[in-house]
Write a protein that holds these residues in place. Structure first.
Motif, PDB file in Angstrom:
ATOM      1  N   TYR A 130       0.847  -1.202   0.000  1.00  0.00           N
ATOM      2  CA  TYR A 130       0.000   0.000   0.000  1.00  0.00           C
ATOM      3  C   TYR A 130       0.869   1.234   0.000  1.00  0.00           C
ATOM      4  CZ  TYR A 130      -3.018   3.687   1.760  1.00  0.00           C
ATOM      5  OH  TYR A 130      -3.649   4.870   1.941  1.00  0.00           O
ATOM      6  N   ASN A 131       1.889   1.161   0.890  1.00  0.00           N
ATOM      7  CA  ASN A 131       2.762   2.331   0.970  1.00  0.00           C
ATOM      8  C   ASN A 131       3.485   2.570  -0.347  1.00  0.00           C
ATOM      9  OD1 ASN A 131       2.063   2.871   3.643  1.00  0.00           O
ATOM     10  ND2 ASN A 131       3.697   1.629   4.505  1.00  0.00           N
ATOM     11  N   GLU A 132       3.918   1.451  -0.927  1.00  0.00           N
ATOM     12  CA  GLU A 132       4.611   1.588  -2.217  1.00  0.00           C
ATOM     13  C   GLU A 132       3.676   2.155  -3.283  1.00  0.00           C
ATOM     14  OE1 GLU A 132       6.111  -2.192  -3.177  1.00  0.00           O
ATOM     15  OE2 GLU A 132       7.796  -2.131  -1.740  1.00  0.00           O
ATOM     16  N   LEU A 133       2.471   1.624  -3.337  1.00  0.00           N
ATOM     17  CA  LEU A 133       1.501   2.117  -4.327  1.00  0.00           C
ATOM     18  C   LEU A 133       1.136   3.558  -4.056  1.00  0.00           C
ATOM     19  CD1 LEU A 133      -0.847  -1.005  -4.583  1.00  0.00           C
ATOM     20  CD2 LEU A 133       0.802  -0.170  -6.287  1.00  0.00           C
ATOM     21  N   ASN A 134       1.032   3.884  -2.779  1.00  0.00           N
ATOM     22  CA  ASN A 134       0.691   5.275  -2.434  1.00  0.00           C
ATOM     23  C   ASN A 134       1.791   6.224  -2.901  1.00  0.00           C
ATOM     24  OD1 ASN A 134      -1.003   7.225  -1.223  1.00  0.00           O
ATOM     25  ND2 ASN A 134       0.364   7.311   0.533  1.00  0.00           N
ATOM     26  N   GLU A 135       3.050   5.797  -2.722  1.00  0.00           N
ATOM     27  CA  GLU A 135       4.159   6.632  -3.158  1.00  0.00           C
ATOM     28  C   GLU A 135       4.145   6.779  -4.677  1.00  0.00           C
ATOM     29  OE1 GLU A 135       6.346   8.419  -1.550  1.00  0.00           O
ATOM     30  OE2 GLU A 135       5.404   7.891   0.363  1.00  0.00           O
ATOM     31  N   LYS A 136       3.870   5.603  -5.287  1.00  0.00           N
ATOM     32  CA  LYS A 136       3.808   5.661  -6.764  1.00  0.00           C
ATOM     33  C   LYS A 136       2.676   6.563  -7.217  1.00  0.00           C
ATOM     34  CE  LYS A 136       5.898   1.181  -7.787  1.00  0.00           C
ATOM     35  NZ  LYS A 136       5.720  -0.152  -8.399  1.00  0.00           N
ATOM     36  N   ASN A 137       1.576   6.532  -6.496  1.00  0.00           N
ATOM     37  CA  ASN A 137       0.440   7.378  -6.857  1.00  0.00           C
ATOM     38  C   ASN A 137       0.804   8.847  -6.730  1.00  0.00           C
ATOM     39  OD1 ASN A 137      -2.423   7.824  -7.503  1.00  0.00           O
ATOM     40  ND2 ASN A 137      -2.552   8.564  -5.376  1.00  0.00           N
ATOM     41  N   LYS A 138       1.533   9.162  -5.656  1.00  0.00           N
ATOM     42  CA  LYS A 138       1.955  10.552  -5.459  1.00  0.00           C
ATOM     43  C   LYS A 138       2.888  10.969  -6.582  1.00  0.00           C
ATOM     44  CE  LYS A 138       1.545  10.800  -0.391  1.00  0.00           C
ATOM     45  NZ  LYS A 138       2.271  10.970   0.890  1.00  0.00           N
ATOM     46  N   ASP A 139       3.825  10.040  -6.893  1.00  0.00           N
ATOM     47  CA  ASP A 139       4.745  10.366  -7.991  1.00  0.00           C
ATOM     48  C   ASP A 139       3.985  10.588  -9.286  1.00  0.00           C
ATOM     49  OD1 ASP A 139       6.910  10.187  -6.343  1.00  0.00           O
ATOM     50  OD2 ASP A 139       7.418   8.096  -6.876  1.00  0.00           O
ATOM     51  N   CYS A 140       3.010   9.698  -9.498  1.00  0.00           N
ATOM     52  CA  CYS A 140       2.218   9.857 -10.736  1.00  0.00           C
ATOM     53  C   CYS A 140       1.456  11.184 -10.751  1.00  0.00           C
ATOM     54  CB  CYS A 140       1.234   8.675 -10.874  1.00  0.00           C
ATOM     55  SG  CYS A 140       2.088   7.130 -11.332  1.00  0.00           S
ATOM     56  N   ALA A 141       0.910  11.540  -9.552  1.00  0.00           N
ATOM     57  CA  ALA A 141       0.162  12.798  -9.464  1.00  0.00           C
ATOM     58  C   ALA A 141       1.081  13.982  -9.758  1.00  0.00           C
ATOM     59  CB  ALA A 141      -0.483  12.929  -8.080  1.00  0.00           C
ATOM     60  N   ASN A 142       2.294  13.918  -9.120  1.00  0.00           N
ATOM     61  CA  ASN A 142       3.256  15.010  -9.363  1.00  0.00           C
ATOM     62  C   ASN A 142       3.651  15.068 -10.833  1.00  0.00           C
ATOM     63  OD1 ASN A 142       3.272  15.775  -6.669  1.00  0.00           O
ATOM     64  ND2 ASN A 142       4.973  14.426  -6.116  1.00  0.00           N
ATOM     65  N   ARG A 143       3.881  13.868 -11.371  1.00  0.00           N
ATOM     66  CA  ARG A 143       4.290  13.817 -12.782  1.00  0.00           C
ATOM     67  C   ARG A 143       3.160  14.327 -13.675  1.00  0.00           C
ATOM     68  NH1 ARG A 143       8.306  11.866 -15.541  1.00  0.00           N
ATOM     69  NH2 ARG A 143       8.018  11.086 -17.678  1.00  0.00           N
ATOM     70  N   LEU A 144       1.919  13.937 -13.292  1.00  0.00           N
ATOM     71  CA  LEU A 144       0.774  14.400 -14.067  1.00  0.00           C
ATOM     72  C   LEU A 144       0.655  15.906 -14.025  1.00  0.00           C
ATOM     73  CD1 LEU A 144      -1.746  13.846 -15.728  1.00  0.00           C
ATOM     74  CD2 LEU A 144      -3.025  13.543 -13.560  1.00  0.00           C
ATOM     75  N   GLU A 145       0.922  16.456 -12.853  1.00  0.00           N
ATOM     76  CA  GLU A 145       0.859  17.917 -12.706  1.00  0.00           C
ATOM     77  C   GLU A 145       1.925  18.592 -13.561  1.00  0.00           C
ATOM     78  OE1 GLU A 145       0.936  21.324  -9.180  1.00  0.00           O
ATOM     79  OE2 GLU A 145       1.095  19.198  -8.678  1.00  0.00           O
ATOM     80  N   LEU A 146       3.161  18.006 -13.529  1.00  0.00           N
ATOM     81  CA  LEU A 146       4.240  18.554 -14.348  1.00  0.00           C
ATOM     82  C   LEU A 146       3.906  18.465 -15.834  1.00  0.00           C
ATOM     83  CD1 LEU A 146       7.392  17.145 -12.474  1.00  0.00           C
ATOM     84  CD2 LEU A 146       6.612  19.527 -12.559  1.00  0.00           C
ATOM     85  N   LEU A 147       3.354  17.305 -16.188  1.00  0.00           N
ATOM     86  CA  LEU A 147       2.984  17.118 -17.585  1.00  0.00           C
ATOM     87  C   LEU A 147       1.896  18.082 -17.999  1.00  0.00           C
ATOM     88  CD1 LEU A 147       3.068  13.209 -17.879  1.00  0.00           C
ATOM     89  CD2 LEU A 147       4.684  14.847 -18.891  1.00  0.00           C
ATOM     90  N   SER A 148       0.957  18.322 -17.053  1.00  0.00           N
ATOM     91  CA  SER A 148      -0.123  19.281 -17.353  1.00  0.00           C
ATOM     92  C   SER A 148       0.452  20.684 -17.596  1.00  0.00           C
ATOM     93  CB  SER A 148      -1.149  19.303 -16.222  1.00  0.00           C
ATOM     94  OG  SER A 148      -1.787  18.047 -16.124  1.00  0.00           O
ATOM     95  N   GLU A 149       1.402  21.077 -16.736  1.00  0.00           N
ATOM     96  CA  GLU A 149       2.037  22.391 -16.883  1.00  0.00           C
ATOM     97  C   GLU A 149       2.787  22.466 -18.219  1.00  0.00           C
ATOM     98  OE1 GLU A 149       4.477  22.983 -13.490  1.00  0.00           O
ATOM     99  OE2 GLU A 149       2.776  23.335 -12.117  1.00  0.00           O
ATOM    100  N   GLU A 150       3.544  21.387 -18.521  1.00  0.00           N
ATOM    101  CA  GLU A 150       4.271  21.362 -19.788  1.00  0.00           C
ATOM    102  C   GLU A 150       3.312  21.434 -20.970  1.00  0.00           C
ATOM    103  OE1 GLU A 150       6.724  17.949 -19.903  1.00  0.00           O
ATOM    104  OE2 GLU A 150       8.172  18.687 -18.407  1.00  0.00           O
ATOM    105  N   ASN A 151       2.164  20.733 -20.801  1.00  0.00           N
ATOM    106  CA  ASN A 151       1.167  20.751 -21.863  1.00  0.00           C
ATOM    107  C   ASN A 151       0.651  22.172 -22.098  1.00  0.00           C
ATOM    108  OD1 ASN A 151      -0.637  19.447 -23.791  1.00  0.00           O
ATOM    109  ND2 ASN A 151      -2.255  19.869 -22.308  1.00  0.00           N
ATOM    110  N   GLU A 152       0.380  22.879 -20.973  1.00  0.00           N
ATOM    111  CA  GLU A 152      -0.097  24.259 -21.090  1.00  0.00           C
ATOM    112  C   GLU A 152       0.963  25.156 -21.760  1.00  0.00           C
ATOM    113  OE1 GLU A 152      -3.048  25.492 -20.552  1.00  0.00           O
ATOM    114  OE2 GLU A 152      -3.779  23.479 -19.974  1.00  0.00           O
ATOM    115  N   GLN A 153       2.208  24.928 -21.324  1.00  0.00           N
ATOM    116  CA  GLN A 153       3.307  25.689 -21.919  1.00  0.00           C
ATOM    117  C   GLN A 153       3.428  25.397 -23.410  1.00  0.00           C
ATOM    118  OE1 GLN A 153       6.775  24.751 -19.600  1.00  0.00           O
ATOM    119  NE2 GLN A 153       6.102  25.947 -17.792  1.00  0.00           N
ATOM    120  N   ASN A 154       3.287  24.111 -23.736  1.00  0.00           N
ATOM    121  CA  ASN A 154       3.372  23.728 -25.146  1.00  0.00           C
ATOM    122  C   ASN A 154       2.228  24.338 -25.951  1.00  0.00           C
ATOM    123  OD1 ASN A 154       5.712  22.234 -24.848  1.00  0.00           O
ATOM    124  ND2 ASN A 154       4.636  20.314 -24.409  1.00  0.00           N
ATOM    125  N   LYS A 155       1.041  24.347 -25.326  1.00  0.00           N
ATOM    126  CA  LYS A 155      -0.098  24.972 -25.995  1.00  0.00           C
ATOM    127  C   LYS A 155       0.178  26.452 -26.269  1.00  0.00           C
ATOM    128  CE  LYS A 155      -3.906  22.027 -24.352  1.00  0.00           C
ATOM    129  NZ  LYS A 155      -5.147  22.014 -23.576  1.00  0.00           N
TER     130      LYS A 155
END
Length: 292
Positions: free
Chosen positions: A23-48
């Motif tokens: 659970y802890n591992e998945l939770n960490e991965k989820n956080k990483d994914c969320a952070n990565r998703l946020e970064l990707l979203s920002e990059e997407n906006e910048q790219n737009k």
């Protein structure tokens, strides 16, 4: 039984530990994914935003390209038109230059011809002037004995003038030529007979004294008197068979061409005179002048 319970406990404990770790591992991965998703979203906006910026620049470049193409096409059109105009101008210029050369050649030909005629005219005028001088010298020599008796010979304005005062030719109020005057006129005629190309004008002149009473054949004024005196000189000259009578002209000038003042006796004497004006015939010269 204890063994079974113990085994079950161990299994349960083990299972519980594994699930939490996972659970802890998945939770960490989820956080990483969320952070990565946020970064990707920002990059997407910048790219737009970048894409929008690039799209705007691309539109500007397309507009610039369109203008450049239009200007290039206009320049090509202008160049083609100028090239055609230049070719036409070159053709026309060649024709114009050729025509101008022909015109200048024609003018040069005419100028050369006129220059030749001018030279011929100058030569003829120079020869005429020399002939007049020879005539004047011949007259001065032939009439030398009468100079100082009211007779003068001079050359001026392209003519020779022989002036004879009435004291040499006529008595007062008369148009009958005296013996000495007749001799002078005959000597004049002998020279003129050798110059058939000279026009001879005989002018009679008087002073301004009015004719009083009747003179000879009924002269009533100075016009009559001056004309009769001029005619008397012509009669003597035409008696010379070598003088061409068509060269002779008689004219009466009365009192209206004085050479001195009529206020004095000496002036009146100078005005009472016969003028023999000798002029080269100008037919040939006039023709030459008209041809220039």
């Amino acid at each position: 039984m204890k063994k079974i319970v113990l085994l079950a406990s161990v299994v349960l404990l083990t299972t519980s530990c594994v699930s939490r770790r996972l659970y802890n591992e998945l939770n960490e991965k989820n956080k990483d994914c969320a952070n990565r998703l946020e970064l990707l979203s920002e990059e997407n906006e910048q790219n737009k935003a970048a894409m929008l910026n690039l799209s705007g620049k691309n539109k500007m470049l397309e507009n610039d390209l369109t203008k450049a193409i239009q200007e290039r096409n206009k320049w090509n059109s202008d160049y083609n038109a100028m090239s055609k105009n230049f070719e036409d101008l070159e053709k026309n210029s060649d024709a114009a230059i050729k025509a101008e050369i022909e015109r200048l050649n024609k003018l040069k030909f005419e100028l050369d011809a006129k220059s030749k005629r001018v030279s011929e005219l100058e030569s003829r005028l120079d020869e005429q002037d020399k002939n007049l001088k020879r005539l004047k010298d011949a007259l001065s020599k032939a009439l030398f004995e009468f100079e100082g008796k009211g007779l003068t010979v001079q050359q001026k304005d392209g003519k020779v003038y022989v002036s004879m005062e009435n004291k040499l030719l006529f008595s007062s109020g008369s148009w009958t030529v005296s013996p000495e005057g007749r001799n002078a006129v005959q000597q004049l005629g002998s020279v003129l007979a050798q110059n058939p190309d000279i026009a001879i004008l005989i002018e009679g002149h008087t002073d301004n004294d009015k004719v009083v009473g009747t003179l000879g054949g009924g002269i009533t004024n100075n016009w009559d008197l001056s004309t009769k005196r001029a005619t008397a000189i012509v009669n003597i000259l035409e008696a010379n068979p070598l003088i061409d009578k068509s060269n002779l002209t008689a004219a009466g000038r009365s009192e209206f061409a004085p050479i001195a003042s009529n206020a004095t006796t000496d002036g009146k004497a100078k005005n009472r005179r016969i003028e023999v004006i000798l002029t080269p015939k100008l037919d040939v010269i006039s023709k030459m002048i008209n041809e220039i």
